[in-house]
Design an enzyme around this catalytic site. Structure first.
Site, short mmCIF file in Angstrom:
data_model
loop_
_atom_site.label_atom_id
_atom_site.label_comp_id
_atom_site.label_asym_id
_atom_site.label_seq_id
_atom_site.Cartn_x
_atom_site.Cartn_y
_atom_site.Cartn_z
N SER A 311 0.76 -1.15 0.03
CA SER A 311 0.03 0.05 -0.10
C SER A 311 1.03 1.31 0.00
O SER A 311 1.57 1.38 -0.85
CB SER A 311 -0.96 0.13 1.16
N ASP A 322 10.04 4.99 -10.43
CA ASP A 322 9.66 5.59 -11.71
C ASP A 322 10.49 6.94 -11.96
O ASP A 322 11.05 7.32 -13.09
CB ASP A 322 8.21 6.05 -11.61
N LYS A 336 -0.95 -4.10 -3.02
CA LYS A 336 -2.36 -3.79 -2.74
C LYS A 336 -2.16 -2.12 -3.28
O LYS A 336 -1.86 -1.17 -3.02
CB LYS A 336 -2.39 -3.46 -1.38
#
Length: 471
Positions: A311, A322, A336
């Site tokens: 999460s 990224d 999740k």
């Protein structure tokens, strides 16, 4: 009405859940009511009231119906009665009454994911992987995690007896624990050796960002020089506050870099959250980032992850991966990728409802997939069988699908480092050395000599320093 935006994975005994608060206008129910289905519901309700073998209170029937309606949606939607709702809100501050256990469900029993450090559970010897079969005289099979949490919570100083099944024991263990106020430590830190700092986030709470910054400041003072590398340990971090994830990311990213965006059906479920103070500070707070030197945003960074990284901790990992700000090291994360909103009800209870999926800056959904590490390193203390027992989002019944495609990892790690082969322990050897057999899934004392993943992460940082000098 107010909406509490929640990102979490698993449940913590004592009711540790993490929330952030934002305004939400009342919404009208759209479309006509399904009258035929409601008539059927009323008919079943009447039959139970009239013909069931024992009398049943109306309140119980209605509450159970609501629970079933929500739990049938996905693994993370749930009904919270007034007591559970109150406990959930209290847990946002990282302080609660209970035993100090992070728990999950397995085969109808309550499985210990990890004991929280310096709590009654850890001091009593509860270990990660233990199965709780009874709480006092109540069998656990058939109880929801919420109900199990309720039974383990209680007034500080009161006692509770846990009956535990452990794979290494032939008989169940019966442990009597004294409840206490549990104060979870969200951030731990240590100077592993000169110039290399270690930061561990156990869970994203209200004060995680400021505690992280305090930890970095302390490491800089101890080192008496700029750091050459930082390891951010997010292993077994089940998540927490969405704004906490944004705030932690902002410590290492330039201002206004996109951290995460969410997509849902409702307009307020569509958010683009950048590394900007308005996305992680509460009203009236000053930016704690101002006290850090500018080079913190460029110091080499390794993030440690595993199957318990979920999460909010996956948001941080995905954002920094990224933006090529950090190297992700470890094993595939939990997966999740959904947002839960806590909606208060008129009865002082609430519902935990999945309202959105979140995406990394590049548009990846980690739902049921997780984050693939740049360098895959298994935990040397885990056997291949134990590694295969990890439960992930994709293993949960009724889990949401991944909107970008199938639920398998998108890519393979760019590099795989195999752990050393563990020597077999002959039968009849001393089994009492608990320190050597300490559960690798639980809270760790950072030691690169005994923690293979941590040791390799430190080596990676040192190699990066060599390459920087050559460059």
């Amino acid at each position: 009405m107010k909406k509490l935006t929640l990102l979490c994975a698993g449940a913590l005994a004592g009711g540790v859940f993490t929330l952030s608060l934002q305004a939400l206008a009342d919404k009208d129910v759209t479309g006509p009511l399904p009258l035929n289905e409601l008539r059927t519901f009323a008919e079943v309700f009447g039959r139970i009231k009239q013909d069931y073998v024992e009398p049943v209170e109306d309140k119980k029937l209605i509450n159970d119906a609501i629970k079933g309606m929500l739990s049938g949606l996905d693994p993370h939607s749930d009904y919270l009665d007034p007591e559970a709702f109150k406990e959930l809100k209290e847990g946002t501050q990282g302080e609660f009454g209970g035993l100090g256990l992070e728990i999950g469900a397995e085969d109808g029993l309550v499985k210990v994911i990890a004991p929280i450090e310096d709590t009654p559970a850890q001091r009593a010897g509860v270990k990660s992987g233990d199965l709780i079969v009874k709480i006092d005289d109540t069998p656990v099979r058939g109880l929801s995690l919420t109900d199990a949490v309720k039974k383990m919570r209680g007034k500080p100083g009161s006692k509770v007896t846990l009956t535990i099944a452990r794979k290494t024991e032939t008989k169940p263990l019966v442990l009597t624990l004294t409840r206490a106020i549990i104060k979870t430590k969200s951030v731990r830190f240590k100077l592993l050796e000169p110039n290399y700092g270690y930061l561990r986030i156990a869970q994203f709470q209200e004060h995680t960002v400021e505690n992280l910054i305090q930890g970095i400041q302390t490491l800089l003072k101890q080192n008496k020089a700029p750091l050459k590398g930082i390891i951010l340990d997010l292993r077994d971090d089940p998540g927490g506050l969405l704004n906490g994830a944004v705030g932690v990311s902002s410590v290492f990213l330039p201002k206004d870099q996109l951290v995460v965006y969410t997509e849902g059906r409702a307009p307020d479920a569509k958010m683009h959250l950048t590394a900007d103070t308005q996305n992680y500070l509460r009203p009236g707070e000053s930016d704690p980032n101002k006290v850090l030197p500018a080079d913190i945003k460029s110091v080499p960074l390794v993030i440690l992850v595993n199957g318990g990284t979920a999460s909010a901790s996956e948001i941080v990992s995905g954002a920094l991966q990224d933006h090529k700000r950090a190297l992700i090291v470890g094993t595939q994360t939990f997966g999740k990728g959904s947002v839960q909103s806590i909606l208060p009800l008129a009865n002082n209870g609430g519902i935990k409802l999945t309202t959105a999926r979140y995406f990394t800056p590049s548009g990846r959904s980690i739902q049921a997939k997780g984050i693939t590490p740049d360098v895959q390193i298994e935990d040397a203390k885990l056997t291949s069988a134990q590694q295969g027992l990890r439960i992930r989002e994709a293993d949960l019944e009724n889990h949401l699908s991944n909107p970008n495609g199938n639920d398998k990892p998108d890519s393979k790690p760019s590099k795989v480092i195999e752990p050393p082969v563990q020597k077999a322990v002959p039968d009849g050897s001393d089994k009492g050395n608990d320190k050597d057999q300490a559960n690798p899934l639980g809270p760790r004392e950072p030691n690169p000599a005994t923690d293979y993943q941590l040791g390799q992460a430190l080596n990676i940082l040192k190699v990066q320093q060599i390459l920087l000098k050559k460059g």
